[in-house]
Write a protein that holds these residues in place. Sequence first.
Motif, PDB file in Angstrom:
ATOM      1  N   THR A   1     -12.591   2.474   2.259  1.00 35.82           N
ATOM      2  CA  THR A   1     -12.220   3.386   1.172  1.00 35.82           C
ATOM      3  C   THR A   1     -13.441   3.882   0.417  1.00 35.82           C
ATOM      4  O   THR A   1     -13.501   5.040  -0.029  1.00 35.82           O
ATOM      5  CB  THR A   1     -11.243   2.685   0.206  1.00 35.82           C
ATOM      6  OG1 THR A   1     -10.112   2.220   0.938  1.00 35.82           O
ATOM      7  CG2 THR A   1     -10.774   3.639  -0.887  1.00 35.82           C
TER       8      THR A   1
ATOM      9  N   GLY B   1     -12.732   7.429   1.101  1.00 40.41           N
ATOM     10  CA  GLY B   1     -11.685   7.676   0.125  1.00 40.41           C
ATOM     11  C   GLY B   1     -10.324   7.218   0.628  1.00 40.41           C
ATOM     12  O   GLY B   1     -10.212   6.242   1.370  1.00 40.41           O
ATOM     13  N   SER B   2      -9.273   7.956   0.252  1.00 44.51           N
ATOM     14  CA  SER B   2      -7.912   7.563   0.624  1.00 44.51           C
ATOM     15  C   SER B   2      -7.703   7.583   2.139  1.00 44.51           C
ATOM     16  O   SER B   2      -6.877   6.835   2.670  1.00 44.51           O
ATOM     17  CB  SER B   2      -6.892   8.485  -0.053  1.00 44.51           C
ATOM     18  OG  SER B   2      -7.136   9.834   0.311  1.00 44.51           O
TER      19      SER B   2
ATOM     20  N   MET C   1     -10.712  -3.067   3.743  1.00 49.18           N
ATOM     21  CA  MET C   1     -10.079  -1.860   3.217  1.00 49.18           C
ATOM     22  C   MET C   1     -10.939  -1.211   2.137  1.00 49.18           C
ATOM     23  O   MET C   1     -11.133   0.014   2.122  1.00 49.18           O
ATOM     24  CB  MET C   1      -8.694  -2.186   2.659  1.00 49.18           C
ATOM     25  CG  MET C   1      -7.945  -0.956   2.145  1.00 49.18           C
ATOM     26  SD  MET C   1      -6.274  -1.335   1.604  1.00 49.18           S
ATOM     27  CE  MET C   1      -5.525  -1.832   3.130  1.00 49.18           C
ATOM     28  N   GLN C   2     -11.481  -2.016   1.237  1.00 55.40           N
ATOM     29  CA  GLN C   2     -12.324  -1.457   0.180  1.00 55.40           C
ATOM     30  C   GLN C   2     -13.595  -0.835   0.747  1.00 55.40           C
ATOM     31  O   GLN C   2     -14.081   0.179   0.241  1.00 55.40           O
ATOM     32  CB  GLN C   2     -12.676  -2.548  -0.837  1.00 55.40           C
ATOM     33  CG  GLN C   2     -11.498  -2.977  -1.695  1.00 55.40           C
ATOM     34  CD  GLN C   2     -11.913  -3.851  -2.864  1.00 55.40           C
ATOM     35  OE1 GLN C   2     -13.077  -4.185  -3.023  1.00 55.40           O
ATOM     36  NE2 GLN C   2     -10.950  -4.229  -3.690  1.00 55.40           N
TER      37      GLN C   2
ATOM     38  N   GLN D   1       0.799  -1.223   0.000  1.00 57.89           N
ATOM     39  CA  GLN D   1       0.000   0.000   0.000  1.00 57.89           C
ATOM     40  C   GLN D   1       0.836   1.280   0.000  1.00 57.89           C
ATOM     41  O   GLN D   1       0.391   2.317  -0.489  1.00 57.89           O
ATOM     42  CB  GLN D   1      -0.926   0.020   1.222  1.00 57.89           C
ATOM     43  CG  GLN D   1      -1.942  -1.105   1.246  1.00 57.89           C
ATOM     44  CD  GLN D   1      -2.923  -1.041   0.083  1.00 57.89           C
ATOM     45  OE1 GLN D   1      -3.328   0.035  -0.356  1.00 57.89           O
ATOM     46  NE2 GLN D   1      -3.294  -2.211  -0.439  1.00 57.89           N
TER      47      GLN D   1
ATOM     48  N   GLY E   1      -9.792   6.497   4.304  1.00 54.50           N
ATOM     49  CA  GLY E   1     -10.234   5.185   4.763  1.00 54.50           C
ATOM     50  C   GLY E   1      -9.150   4.133   4.576  1.00 54.50           C
ATOM     51  O   GLY E   1      -8.946   3.270   5.441  1.00 54.50           O
ATOM     52  N   THR E   2      -8.441   4.216   3.438  1.00 49.08           N
ATOM     53  CA  THR E   2      -7.334   3.282   3.185  1.00 49.08           C
ATOM     54  C   THR E   2      -6.253   3.445   4.237  1.00 49.08           C
ATOM     55  O   THR E   2      -5.732   2.459   4.786  1.00 49.08           O
ATOM     56  CB  THR E   2      -6.730   3.525   1.789  1.00 49.08           C
ATOM     57  OG1 THR E   2      -7.756   3.413   0.803  1.00 49.08           O
ATOM     58  CG2 THR E   2      -5.613   2.535   1.489  1.00 49.08           C
TER      59      THR E   2
END
Length: 443
Positions: free
Chosen positions: A340, A344-345, A336-337, A176, A347-348
């Motif tokens: 996200t 968005g980012s 993770m998805q 990542q 969340g990642t």
Amino acid sequence: MELIEKIVSTLSGIVWGAPMLVLLVGTGIYLTVILKGMQFWALPHAMKLIFHKEHDGEGEISHFAALMTALAATVGIGNIVGVATAISLGGPGAVFWMWMTGLVGMATKYSEAVLAVKYRQKGHHHGFKGGPMYYLTYGLNMPKLGMAFAIFTALAAFGIGNMTQANAVATILETQMSVPTWVTGVVLLTLTAVVILGGIKSIGRFTSFLVPFMILVYVAVSLVILCMNLDKLPHALSLIFYHAFNPIAAGGGFVGATMAAAIRYGVARGVFSNESGLGSAPIAAAAAKTNDPVRQSLVSMTQTFIDTLVVCTMTALIILISPFWEQGVSPGVITMQSFTMYLGSFGTIVVVLSTALFAYSTILGWSYYGEKAFEYLLGERFIRLYRVLFIAGVMVGSMMKLEFVWNFSDLMNGMMAIPNLIALLLLSKVISSETNRYFTSRK
């Protein structure tokens, strides 16, 4: 080597088969009955005791620090990936059975801690020593079973509590954030050494800061997502309760799941997540500063509640309000998805950092479990050697492929549970007697 791997994988599958899961949950149900469901009516009192300080109690660390050390070991990558795996293989109904496992597991966790504090022994230079190896030896006069438990724990500490966790951190940071695995290894090795070389007091101080921080951040971000999607929550909850007792058909990329699969994977993931019955957490409970076994045990009981019924629930609900669990997405990336999708980012980043922190905290918690097992087997003079070996294991784990270590660690975890459950069942009268004494005196 291939043959050894196959044998270990087969043995792990046998040990963690239906009989073990039935024994673990069955023991929890039995203890719930003889303790009159005390995990339900005593939970508010247990929560208050978390911050209670016994200034005249014997021990090395506070109730809170002992709880945070145990939580450090259990709140791990299983709370992120394990929940996704349960839902992917068992459907939404698996979450219900995870909850049930957590509820009866609270009685198991409480009982382990009662015995750990009651039968703990004073060391020459390193405070108190306790855990299943000691209540098997001094409570049941079964030193051989105590030695077996210590061997399994010492081996598991290097696997599930060390190399596999370091590998998980190195892998997610490499995929990542493009961080080389050796860099992660050096950083983790240094951070681990700084904390564990100081012993349980150092581990307790650090986890008392790290664990509340990482749990509160993860739960807070999860609540933000759930508040953004309040309209989807009723449907997610209905999926959990309906499919706990009814099969779910295949659709999209989801292969479908029977009720039996929901029970199997819900129970298995619940046990792996909160470790109730494995006998690991009472090793930390034995170090608590207390004059009463029940008081620390009530605090220890909240560990399972926080791990399974709070943190795992947050992950499960976010997965179920997103579409990915139905699309055949790999369990390793579903969480993770899902984060996200809504943040968005950011969340990642939350999932990546949570995975790293959860795994690192597990290394710290299990370092103490392994140390006490090592001490039981070889004596206090070898503690420093153990710590050096454990720290070196972090670097090795960061840079190696560890499929064999995962299977071997699962096997050792399962083998830990067998002598521990024997002790819980044979000493259940002691657990009940101590509990009655405590609550009668309070009245």
